[in-house]
Design a protein around this motif. Sequence first.
Motif, PDB file in Angstrom:
ATOM      1  N   ASN A 131       0.825  -1.214   0.000  1.00 36.61           N
ATOM      2  CA  ASN A 131       0.000   0.000   0.000  1.00 36.61           C
ATOM      3  C   ASN A 131       0.859   1.265   0.000  1.00 36.61           C
ATOM      4  O   ASN A 131       0.512   2.265   0.610  1.00 36.61           O
ATOM      5  N   ASN A 132       2.003   1.216  -0.685  1.00 34.30           N
ATOM      6  CA  ASN A 132       2.835   2.412  -0.751  1.00 34.30           C
ATOM      7  C   ASN A 132       3.666   2.440  -2.031  1.00 34.30           C
ATOM      8  O   ASN A 132       3.740   1.460  -2.755  1.00 34.30           O
ATOM      9  N   ALA A 133       4.289   3.592  -2.280  1.00 35.32           N
ATOM     10  CA  ALA A 133       5.146   3.776  -3.457  1.00 35.32           C
ATOM     11  C   ALA A 133       5.936   5.060  -3.271  1.00 35.32           C
ATOM     12  O   ALA A 133       5.675   5.847  -2.353  1.00 35.32           O
ATOM     13  N   ILE A 134       6.904   5.265  -4.144  1.00 37.22           N
ATOM     14  CA  ILE A 134       7.678   6.508  -4.172  1.00 37.22           C
ATOM     15  C   ILE A 134       7.887   6.881  -5.632  1.00 37.22           C
ATOM     16  O   ILE A 134       8.089   6.010  -6.483  1.00 37.22           O
ATOM     17  N   GLU A 135       7.802   8.164  -5.927  1.00 40.63           N
ATOM     18  CA  GLU A 135       8.070   8.627  -7.289  1.00 40.63           C
ATOM     19  C   GLU A 135       9.553   8.961  -7.396  1.00 40.63           C
ATOM     20  O   GLU A 135      10.077   9.748  -6.599  1.00 40.63           O
ATOM     21  N   LEU A 136      10.221   8.349  -8.378  1.00 35.36           N
ATOM     22  CA  LEU A 136      11.648   8.571  -8.593  1.00 35.36           C
ATOM     23  C   LEU A 136      11.922   8.860 -10.058  1.00 35.36           C
ATOM     24  O   LEU A 136      11.290   8.274 -10.941  1.00 35.36           O
ATOM     25  N   THR A 137      12.888   9.739 -10.314  1.00 31.49           N
ATOM     26  CA  THR A 137      13.373   9.916 -11.675  1.00 31.49           C
ATOM     27  C   THR A 137      14.209   8.676 -12.018  1.00 31.49           C
ATOM     28  O   THR A 137      14.622   7.932 -11.114  1.00 31.49           O
ATOM     29  N   ILE A 138      14.498   8.481 -13.276  1.00 30.62           N
ATOM     30  CA  ILE A 138      15.329   7.330 -13.665  1.00 30.62           C
ATOM     31  C   ILE A 138      16.732   7.451 -13.063  1.00 30.62           C
ATOM     32  O   ILE A 138      17.248   6.457 -12.518  1.00 30.62           O
ATOM     33  N   PRO A 139      17.373   8.627 -13.072  1.00 27.42           N
ATOM     34  CA  PRO A 139      18.674   8.714 -12.380  1.00 27.42           C
ATOM     35  C   PRO A 139      18.568   8.414 -10.879  1.00 27.42           C
ATOM     36  O   PRO A 139      19.472   7.800 -10.312  1.00 27.42           O
ATOM     37  N   GLU A 140      17.482   8.814 -10.229  1.00 26.51           N
ATOM     38  CA  GLU A 140      17.299   8.476  -8.818  1.00 26.51           C
ATOM     39  C   GLU A 140      17.114   6.977  -8.643  1.00 26.51           C
ATOM     40  O   GLU A 140      17.676   6.376  -7.716  1.00 26.51           O
ATOM     41  N   LEU A 141      16.342   6.359  -9.537  1.00 23.82           N
ATOM     42  CA  LEU A 141      16.148   4.909  -9.477  1.00 23.82           C
ATOM     43  C   LEU A 141      17.499   4.209  -9.584  1.00 23.82           C
ATOM     44  O   LEU A 141      17.794   3.286  -8.830  1.00 23.82           O
ATOM     45  N   GLU A 142      18.327   4.664 -10.504  1.00 22.27           N
ATOM     46  CA  GLU A 142      19.667   4.085 -10.649  1.00 22.27           C
ATOM     47  C   GLU A 142      20.468   4.242  -9.355  1.00 22.27           C
ATOM     48  O   GLU A 142      21.095   3.289  -8.886  1.00 22.27           O
ATOM     49  N   GLN A 143      20.444   5.435  -8.800  1.00 22.90           N
ATOM     50  CA  GLN A 143      21.216   5.708  -7.584  1.00 22.90           C
ATOM     51  C   GLN A 143      20.725   4.894  -6.395  1.00 22.90           C
ATOM     52  O   GLN A 143      21.519   4.244  -5.713  1.00 22.90           O
ATOM     53  N   TYR A 144      19.441   4.909  -6.146  1.00 24.90           N
ATOM     54  CA  TYR A 144      18.916   4.305  -4.922  1.00 24.90           C
ATOM     55  C   TYR A 144      18.807   2.784  -4.984  1.00 24.90           C
ATOM     56  O   TYR A 144      18.775   2.130  -3.943  1.00 24.90           O
ATOM     57  N   THR A 145      18.769   2.213  -6.184  1.00 24.88           N
ATOM     58  CA  THR A 145      18.747   0.752  -6.268  1.00 24.88           C
ATOM     59  C   THR A 145      20.154   0.169  -6.202  1.00 24.88           C
ATOM     60  O   THR A 145      20.305  -1.008  -5.935  1.00 24.88           O
ATOM     61  N   GLN A 146      21.152   1.001  -6.467  1.00 26.42           N
ATOM     62  CA  GLN A 146      22.524   0.508  -6.563  1.00 26.42           C
ATOM     63  C   GLN A 146      22.559  -0.683  -7.524  1.00 26.42           C
ATOM     64  O   GLN A 146      23.138  -1.726  -7.237  1.00 26.42           O
ATOM     65  N   PHE A 147      21.892  -0.493  -8.662  1.00 24.16           N
ATOM     66  CA  PHE A 147      21.698  -1.551  -9.638  1.00 24.16           C
ATOM     67  C   PHE A 147      23.009  -2.047 -10.228  1.00 24.16           C
ATOM     68  O   PHE A 147      24.000  -1.323 -10.273  1.00 24.16           O
ATOM     69  N   LYS A 148      22.969  -3.292 -10.688  1.00 21.38           N
ATOM     70  CA  LYS A 148      24.148  -3.909 -11.295  1.00 21.38           C
ATOM     71  C   LYS A 148      24.316  -3.431 -12.736  1.00 21.38           C
ATOM     72  O   LYS A 148      25.392  -3.034 -13.134  1.00 21.38           O
ATOM     73  N   GLU A 149      23.212  -3.520 -13.518  1.00 26.72           N
ATOM     74  CA  GLU A 149      23.268  -3.029 -14.895  1.00 26.72           C
ATOM     75  C   GLU A 149      21.875  -2.973 -15.508  1.00 26.72           C
ATOM     76  O   GLU A 149      20.930  -3.545 -14.980  1.00 26.72           O
ATOM     77  N   TRP A 150      21.802  -2.248 -16.636  1.00 28.73           N
ATOM     78  CA  TRP A 150      20.576  -2.216 -17.424  1.00 28.73           C
ATOM     79  C   TRP A 150      20.515  -3.487 -18.261  1.00 28.73           C
ATOM     80  O   TRP A 150      21.553  -3.950 -18.764  1.00 28.73           O
ATOM     81  N   VAL A 151      19.321  -4.064 -18.379  1.00 28.06           N
ATOM     82  CA  VAL A 151      19.120  -5.265 -19.185  1.00 28.06           C
ATOM     83  C   VAL A 151      17.936  -5.041 -20.132  1.00 28.06           C
ATOM     84  O   VAL A 151      17.125  -4.148 -19.918  1.00 28.06           O
ATOM     85  N   ASP A 152      17.874  -5.871 -21.149  1.00 26.23           N
ATOM     86  CA  ASP A 152      16.744  -5.854 -22.089  1.00 26.23           C
ATOM     87  C   ASP A 152      16.161  -7.258 -22.098  1.00 26.23           C
ATOM     88  O   ASP A 152      16.541  -8.086 -22.915  1.00 26.23           O
ATOM     89  N   VAL A 153      15.264  -7.539 -21.136  1.00 31.99           N
ATOM     90  CA  VAL A 153      14.714  -8.889 -20.990  1.00 31.99           C
ATOM     91  C   VAL A 153      13.185  -8.898 -21.030  1.00 31.99           C
ATOM     92  O   VAL A 153      12.571  -9.871 -20.594  1.00 31.99           O
ATOM     93  N   CYS A 154      12.582  -7.819 -21.541  1.00 30.26           N
ATOM     94  CA  CYS A 154      11.122  -7.751 -21.555  1.00 30.26           C
ATOM     95  C   CYS A 154      10.563  -7.568 -22.968  1.00 30.26           C
ATOM     96  O   CYS A 154      11.292  -7.236 -23.900  1.00 30.26           O
ATOM     97  N   LYS A 155       9.247  -7.783 -23.076  1.00 31.74           N
ATOM     98  CA  LYS A 155       8.514  -7.620 -24.317  1.00 31.74           C
ATOM     99  C   LYS A 155       7.188  -6.920 -24.027  1.00 31.74           C
ATOM    100  O   LYS A 155       6.846  -6.683 -22.883  1.00 31.74           O
ATOM    101  N   ASN A 156       6.458  -6.629 -25.092  1.00 37.23           N
ATOM    102  CA  ASN A 156       5.104  -6.060 -25.042  1.00 37.23           C
ATOM    103  C   ASN A 156       5.030  -4.639 -24.510  1.00 37.23           C
ATOM    104  O   ASN A 156       3.984  -4.205 -24.083  1.00 37.23           O
ATOM    105  N   TRP A 157       6.094  -3.914 -24.541  1.00 35.68           N
ATOM    106  CA  TRP A 157       6.042  -2.545 -24.046  1.00 35.68           C
ATOM    107  C   TRP A 157       6.383  -1.524 -25.125  1.00 35.68           C
ATOM    108  O   TRP A 157       6.143  -0.351 -24.942  1.00 35.68           O
ATOM    109  N   GLU A 158       6.950  -1.939 -26.225  1.00 34.51           N
ATOM    110  CA  GLU A 158       7.402  -0.999 -27.251  1.00 34.51           C
ATOM    111  C   GLU A 158       6.273  -0.527 -28.121  1.00 34.51           C
ATOM    112  O   GLU A 158       5.322  -1.172 -28.372  1.00 34.51           O
TER     113      GLU A 158
END
Length: 158
Positions: A131-158
């Motif tokens: 029952n919650n969420a936060i609005e983040l910019t993409i650079p904020e998402l990158e920063q706060y997730t401490q992500f490993k890398e960007w991937v292309d593993v999805c479909k049906n969105w283009e």
Amino acid sequence: MSVESVKEYFSHYGIADRIQEFPVSSATVELAAQALNCAPERIAKTLSFKLKKADKSILIVTAGDAKIDNPKFKAFFSERALMLKADEVEATIGHPVGGVCPFGIHAGIPVYLDESLKRFETVYPACGAPNNAIELTIPELEQYTQFKEWVDVCKNWE
């Protein structure tokens, strides 16, 4: 405890007060979009997978309208997509189903961000509860997730 771990995590960055809590469920993409009054594709859903060969779990954050593309997943991770079972998620990741997010998670869980997110200025990931969420910019998402890398593993969105 899950929401508290995310609040504590975000307090280190001074943004814990940006978490939005709702009187209704936001446990699915559709419910979150209704609670936030936004397009469903802007919900940043966090999916949990088990990599058997590496004997570890991972998180992939995707746009709300994206679906995992099994051939793309296998090409990138060298094995088929195997989601964690619902009863494994909280113990493995640290958040319950419906509130899984890439913040305040157990140590050693790599986070990947899917290309489907890059088309938005801001997205809404959950924050450890259904029952919650936060609005983040993409650079904020990158920063706060401490992500490993960007991937292309999805479909049906283009």
